[in-house]
Scaffold this motif. Structure first.
Motif, short mmCIF file in Angstrom:
data_model
loop_
_atom_site.label_atom_id
_atom_site.label_comp_id
_atom_site.label_asym_id
_atom_site.label_seq_id
_atom_site.Cartn_x
_atom_site.Cartn_y
_atom_site.Cartn_z
N ARG A 18 0.80 -1.22 0.00
CA ARG A 18 0.00 0.00 0.00
C ARG A 18 0.83 1.26 0.00
NH1 ARG A 18 -3.68 1.01 4.75
NH2 ARG A 18 -2.32 2.09 6.19
N ASN A 19 1.95 1.25 0.67
CA ASN A 19 2.81 2.44 0.68
C ASN A 19 3.43 2.68 -0.69
OD1 ASN A 19 2.45 3.16 3.46
ND2 ASN A 19 3.78 1.44 3.98
N ALA A 22 0.67 3.91 -3.15
CA ALA A 22 0.28 5.29 -2.85
C ALA A 22 1.36 6.26 -3.31
CB ALA A 22 0.02 5.45 -1.36
N ALA A 33 -3.36 10.17 -0.92
CA ALA A 33 -3.83 8.91 -0.34
C ALA A 33 -4.24 9.09 1.11
CB ALA A 33 -2.73 7.85 -0.43
N ASP A 34 -5.34 8.44 1.48
CA ASP A 34 -5.78 8.32 2.86
C ASP A 34 -5.65 6.85 3.22
OD1 ASP A 34 -6.53 11.03 3.09
OD2 ASP A 34 -8.51 10.60 2.25
N MET A 35 -4.71 6.54 4.13
CA MET A 35 -4.47 5.16 4.52
C MET A 35 -5.43 4.77 5.64
SD MET A 35 -1.95 4.44 2.59
CE MET A 35 -0.21 4.47 2.23
N ASN A 42 -7.17 -2.19 5.69
CA ASN A 42 -5.99 -1.45 5.23
C ASN A 42 -6.19 -0.86 3.84
OD1 ASN A 42 -4.37 -1.77 7.57
ND2 ASN A 42 -4.03 -3.89 6.97
N VAL A 44 -6.77 1.78 0.89
CA VAL A 44 -6.17 3.08 0.60
C VAL A 44 -7.15 3.84 -0.29
CG1 VAL A 44 -4.23 4.32 -0.43
CG2 VAL A 44 -3.84 2.12 0.72
#
Length: 136
Positions: A18-19, A22, A33-35, A42, A44
Motif C-alpha cells: 500500500r505504501n 500510494a 492517499a488516505d491510509m 488497510n 487506501v
C-alpha cells in the motif's frame, strides 16, 4: 429493463504494497492517499481531485478511487469500476438473470454503504455500491 442510469462512482485496483502504490500514484499523478486502518482492511482511498466542502471531488464528473490489499483466497483481483445502485439485492438478481456472476455476499462498508462485486458477461470484475442515504 432498468429505467434509471446508474453512474460509475469509484474505481478500485489491487495492490501488494500500500505504501508503494500510494507513493507511485502520488509521484506520477499527484493523487493524495488516505491510509485506512485494519478495521477497514488497510484500504487506501485516493483523491484524484481537490476535495469540495462535502469531501467529494470539487470538479464535476471526477471520481476518486482506492486500492485494496491482494489476498490469496480472493477471486478476480483486477482493476474495476464501482457502480452506484439504489438496491443491492435487486441488482444482484439482475446481474445473475442477465448472465453475470456475483462474487460472495454483500458487505457493509461503515459510513459508506453496501458493496458487492460481480463478473459481467465478458469476464470483467465490476462492483456495485448501495450508498447510505447521506452519500447520495
Amino acid at each position: 429493463m432498468n429505467d434509471q442510469m446508474c453512474p460509475v462512482v469509484h474505481f478500485e485496483m489491487p495492490a501488494e504494497d500500500r505504501n508503494r502504490v500510494a507513493q507511485f500514484y502520488h509521484m506520477v499523478f499527484g493523487w493524495q492517499a488516505d491510509m485506512l486502518g485494519p478495521e477497514m482492511g488497510n484500504y487506501v482511498v485516493v483523491n484524484t481531485d481537490e476535495k469540495g466542502e462535502d469531501g467529494r471531488p470539487k470538479n464535476r464528473g471526477v471520481i476518486n478511487g482506492g486500492f485494496y490489499m491482494k489476498k490469496k483466497d480472493w477471486p478476480e483481483q483486477y482493476p474495476s469500476v464501482v457502480i452506484a445502485v439504489p438496491d443491492i439485492p435487486s441488482f444482484m438478481e439482475k446481474v445473475e438473470k442477465t448472465g453475470g456472476k456475483i462474487l460472495g455476499e454483500p458487505m457493509d462498508i461503515p459510513g459508506i454503504g453496501k458493496y458487492v462485486s460481480f463478473i459481467d458477461t465478458e469476464g470483467n470484475r465490476v462492483s456495485m455500491l448501495q450508498p447510505l442515504p447521506h452519500m447520495k
